[in-house]
Design a protein around this motif. Structure first.
Motif, PDB file in Angstrom:
ATOM      1  N   LEU A 108    -125.835 -16.476 -85.924  1.00  0.00           N
ATOM      2  CA  LEU A 108    -125.756 -17.033 -84.576  1.00  0.00           C
ATOM      3  C   LEU A 108    -124.615 -16.398 -83.784  1.00  0.00           C
ATOM      4  O   LEU A 108    -124.765 -16.094 -82.593  1.00  0.00           O
ATOM      5  CB  LEU A 108    -125.564 -18.554 -84.641  1.00  0.00           C
ATOM      6  N   TYR A 109    -123.485 -16.201 -84.432  1.00  0.00           N
ATOM      7  CA  TYR A 109    -122.350 -15.556 -83.759  1.00  0.00           C
ATOM      8  C   TYR A 109    -122.665 -14.105 -83.434  1.00  0.00           C
ATOM      9  O   TYR A 109    -122.192 -13.568 -82.426  1.00  0.00           O
ATOM     10  CB  TYR A 109    -121.095 -15.647 -84.624  1.00  0.00           C
ATOM     11  N   LEU A 110    -123.483 -13.472 -84.259  1.00  0.00           N
ATOM     12  CA  LEU A 110    -123.884 -12.086 -83.989  1.00  0.00           C
ATOM     13  C   LEU A 110    -124.743 -12.013 -82.726  1.00  0.00           C
ATOM     14  O   LEU A 110    -124.600 -11.079 -81.924  1.00  0.00           O
ATOM     15  CB  LEU A 110    -124.662 -11.533 -85.188  1.00  0.00           C
ATOM     16  N   LEU A 111    -125.615 -12.995 -82.545  1.00  0.00           N
ATOM     17  CA  LEU A 111    -126.421 -13.042 -81.329  1.00  0.00           C
ATOM     18  C   LEU A 111    -125.558 -13.308 -80.098  1.00  0.00           C
ATOM     19  O   LEU A 111    -125.902 -12.896 -78.985  1.00  0.00           O
ATOM     20  CB  LEU A 111    -127.486 -14.139 -81.455  1.00  0.00           C
ATOM     21  N   LEU A 112    -124.448 -13.990 -80.296  1.00  0.00           N
ATOM     22  CA  LEU A 112    -123.567 -14.327 -79.180  1.00  0.00           C
ATOM     23  C   LEU A 112    -122.699 -13.147 -78.745  1.00  0.00           C
ATOM     24  O   LEU A 112    -122.215 -13.109 -77.604  1.00  0.00           O
ATOM     25  CB  LEU A 112    -122.675 -15.506 -79.585  1.00  0.00           C
ATOM     26  N   LEU A 113    -122.505 -12.185 -79.616  1.00  0.00           N
ATOM     27  CA  LEU A 113    -121.606 -11.059 -79.324  1.00  0.00           C
ATOM     28  C   LEU A 113    -121.994 -10.265 -78.072  1.00  0.00           C
ATOM     29  O   LEU A 113    -121.109  -9.931 -77.273  1.00  0.00           O
ATOM     30  CB  LEU A 113    -121.536 -10.131 -80.535  1.00  0.00           C
ATOM     31  N   VAL A 142    -123.415 -11.226 -75.360  1.00  0.00           N
ATOM     32  CA  VAL A 142    -123.073 -12.022 -74.176  1.00  0.00           C
ATOM     33  C   VAL A 142    -121.565 -11.995 -73.942  1.00  0.00           C
ATOM     34  O   VAL A 142    -121.094 -11.801 -72.812  1.00  0.00           O
ATOM     35  CB  VAL A 142    -123.561 -13.475 -74.347  1.00  0.00           C
ATOM     36  N   ILE A 143    -120.795 -12.176 -75.014  1.00  0.00           N
ATOM     37  CA  ILE A 143    -119.338 -12.133 -74.898  1.00  0.00           C
ATOM     38  C   ILE A 143    -118.881 -10.757 -74.423  1.00  0.00           C
ATOM     39  O   ILE A 143    -118.016 -10.632 -73.545  1.00  0.00           O
ATOM     40  CB  ILE A 143    -118.681 -12.488 -76.246  1.00  0.00           C
ATOM     41  N   ALA A 144    -119.491  -9.707 -74.991  1.00  0.00           N
ATOM     42  CA  ALA A 144    -119.124  -8.342 -74.590  1.00  0.00           C
ATOM     43  C   ALA A 144    -119.439  -8.092 -73.128  1.00  0.00           C
ATOM     44  O   ALA A 144    -118.656  -7.446 -72.410  1.00  0.00           O
ATOM     45  CB  ALA A 144    -119.859  -7.336 -75.474  1.00  0.00           C
ATOM     46  N   PHE A 145    -120.578  -8.621 -72.661  1.00  0.00           N
ATOM     47  CA  PHE A 145    -120.953  -8.445 -71.252  1.00  0.00           C
ATOM     48  C   PHE A 145    -119.900  -9.043 -70.323  1.00  0.00           C
ATOM     49  O   PHE A 145    -119.456  -8.398 -69.364  1.00  0.00           O
ATOM     50  CB  PHE A 145    -122.313  -9.092 -71.001  1.00  0.00           C
ATOM     51  N   GLU A 161    -116.752  -8.795 -66.315  1.00  0.00           N
ATOM     52  CA  GLU A 161    -116.140  -9.896 -65.580  1.00  0.00           C
ATOM     53  C   GLU A 161    -114.622  -9.954 -65.744  1.00  0.00           C
ATOM     54  O   GLU A 161    -113.907 -10.210 -64.773  1.00  0.00           O
ATOM     55  CB  GLU A 161    -116.752 -11.236 -66.024  1.00  0.00           C
ATOM     56  N   TYR A 162    -114.119  -9.712 -66.947  1.00  0.00           N
ATOM     57  CA  TYR A 162    -112.689  -9.858 -67.187  1.00  0.00           C
ATOM     58  C   TYR A 162    -111.916  -8.546 -67.041  1.00  0.00           C
ATOM     59  O   TYR A 162    -110.828  -8.530 -66.462  1.00  0.00           O
ATOM     60  CB  TYR A 162    -112.449 -10.455 -68.577  1.00  0.00           C
ATOM     61  N   VAL A 163    -112.454  -7.455 -67.563  1.00  0.00           N
ATOM     62  CA  VAL A 163    -111.767  -6.160 -67.439  1.00  0.00           C
ATOM     63  C   VAL A 163    -111.553  -5.771 -65.976  1.00  0.00           C
ATOM     64  O   VAL A 163    -110.459  -5.293 -65.618  1.00  0.00           O
ATOM     65  CB  VAL A 163    -112.546  -5.060 -68.202  1.00  0.00           C
ATOM     66  N   PRO A 164    -112.543  -5.955 -65.082  1.00  0.00           N
ATOM     67  CA  PRO A 164    -112.304  -5.602 -63.675  1.00  0.00           C
ATOM     68  C   PRO A 164    -111.186  -6.402 -63.006  1.00  0.00           C
ATOM     69  O   PRO A 164    -110.709  -5.998 -61.940  1.00  0.00           O
ATOM     70  CB  PRO A 164    -113.654  -5.895 -63.009  1.00  0.00           C
ATOM     71  N   MET A 165    -110.781  -7.538 -63.601  1.00  0.00           N
ATOM     72  CA  MET A 165    -109.677  -8.304 -63.020  1.00  0.00           C
ATOM     73  C   MET A 165    -108.386  -7.498 -62.969  1.00  0.00           C
ATOM     74  O   MET A 165    -107.475  -7.815 -62.196  1.00  0.00           O
ATOM     75  CB  MET A 165    -109.451  -9.598 -63.817  1.00  0.00           C
TER      76      MET A 165
END
Length: 302
Positions: A15-20, A22-25, A30-34
């Motif tokens: 399940l955490y592998l499927l979540l990766l 989304v987190i990477a996106f 969203e966060y790096v461009p900050m």
């Protein structure tokens, strides 16, 4: 001894592998461009880069607040946002309630297909259709007006009509797609509640008002909070395509102002400051509405 977190990850690793992804996106887009937000507080010079550009503090924010266009931008952006909220938000709810009451499955599927279809049209196609239907010479709407001995209306150049055209065309395009989540919420309502209400003599309207609406109220509240959090984020593409020099008094919004100053004029720091101001206001609205919703009916995002 392994910690509970590690044991939980090993137990549900798939399940955490499927979540990766989304987190990477969100991290990448969203966060790096900050990192680049700091140019709103600098006089950005491309040859010196972000770190090398000199700090100017709140100078760009002050320039925006003192500008001639500030109140026009706020009025137009807030006006379109509130118009969308008051008109566009209830329509999918009403559509979902009506579709849910249709007894014929074939007719229900037909209505859903017809109302879903406009969602898949691109913004360019929708604006092109608006130009065709509202043309003062060959548009269907003005042809109907002239048939009733009226004068053709310049819908696309008159600032009075801009907000209504923008919002109502958006409602037509998105109401079917937005109703899907309400239809899903309606299916989770226990049918025994309706059966008991029928036994007690409740009419269809009474069952809608006292069973269906309360049943989907948590969903309505969550989506209302999310909509309030994007109140000032009026879509750029459609506004820009519909915008012209004659309707600028009603169509000039924060998004188009940022584009014109940042991309066209190359004022990157100033446009970043305006965009940051817009995001901060949206965030404040999101937090406030979320807190109010939590106190009123115990439903909130967090």
């Amino acid at each position: 001894m392994r910690s509970p977190i590690i044991r939980q990850i090993r137990k549900n690793w798939d399940l955490y592998l499927l979540l990766l992804p989304v987190i990477a996106f969100f991290i990448i887009f969203e966060y790096v461009p900050m990192y680049g937000v700091q140019i709103a507080f600098k006089n950005f010079i491309a040859t010196k880069g972000i770190w090398g550009s000199p700090w100017v503090g709140l100078q760009h924010f002050e320039r925006f607040f003192d500008s001639y266009y500030f109140w026009r931008l706020i009025k137009n952006t807030l006006g379109i946002g509130l118009y969308q909220l008051f008109v566009g938000f209830p329509v999918p709810i009403l559509l979902a309630l009506m579709i849910n009451e249709v007894r014929s499955q074939k007719f229900s599927r037909f209505v859903q297909t017809v109302t879903y279809a406009p969602h898949f049209l691109s913004t360019v196609v929708v604006v092109g259709m608006i130009f065709i239907f509202l043309s003062p010479q060959t548009g269907l709407v003005n042809m109907v007006i002239t048939w009733f001995r009226g004068e053709p209306v310049e819908f696309l150049t008159d600032p009075i009509w801009f907000k209504s055209i923008y919002v109502l065309s958006g409602v037509w395009q998105q109401m079917g797609w937005s109703s899907i989540i309400y239809l899903a919420a309606l299916t989770s309502i226990d049918p025994q509640l309706h059966e008991a209400a029928r036994v007690d003599g409740a009419s269809r309207w009474q069952r809608i008002w006292h069973i269906n609406l309360p049943g989907i109220m948590p969903t309505i509240t969550i989506l209302l909070i999310l909509n309030m959090g994007s109140l000032l984020s009026v879509g750029f593409e459609k506004v820009y395509l519909m915008q012209n020099s004659l309707n600028m008094a009603a169509s000039d919004v924060i998004a188009t102002h940022v584009y014109n100053k940042g991309i066209i004029d190359g004022q990157y720091s100033y446009s970043a400051a305006v965009g940051l101001f817009n995001s901060v206001v949206n965030f404040i609205l999101l937090v406030m509405v979320n807190r109010i919703a939590r106190k009123v009916n115990d439903t909130s995002l967090w």
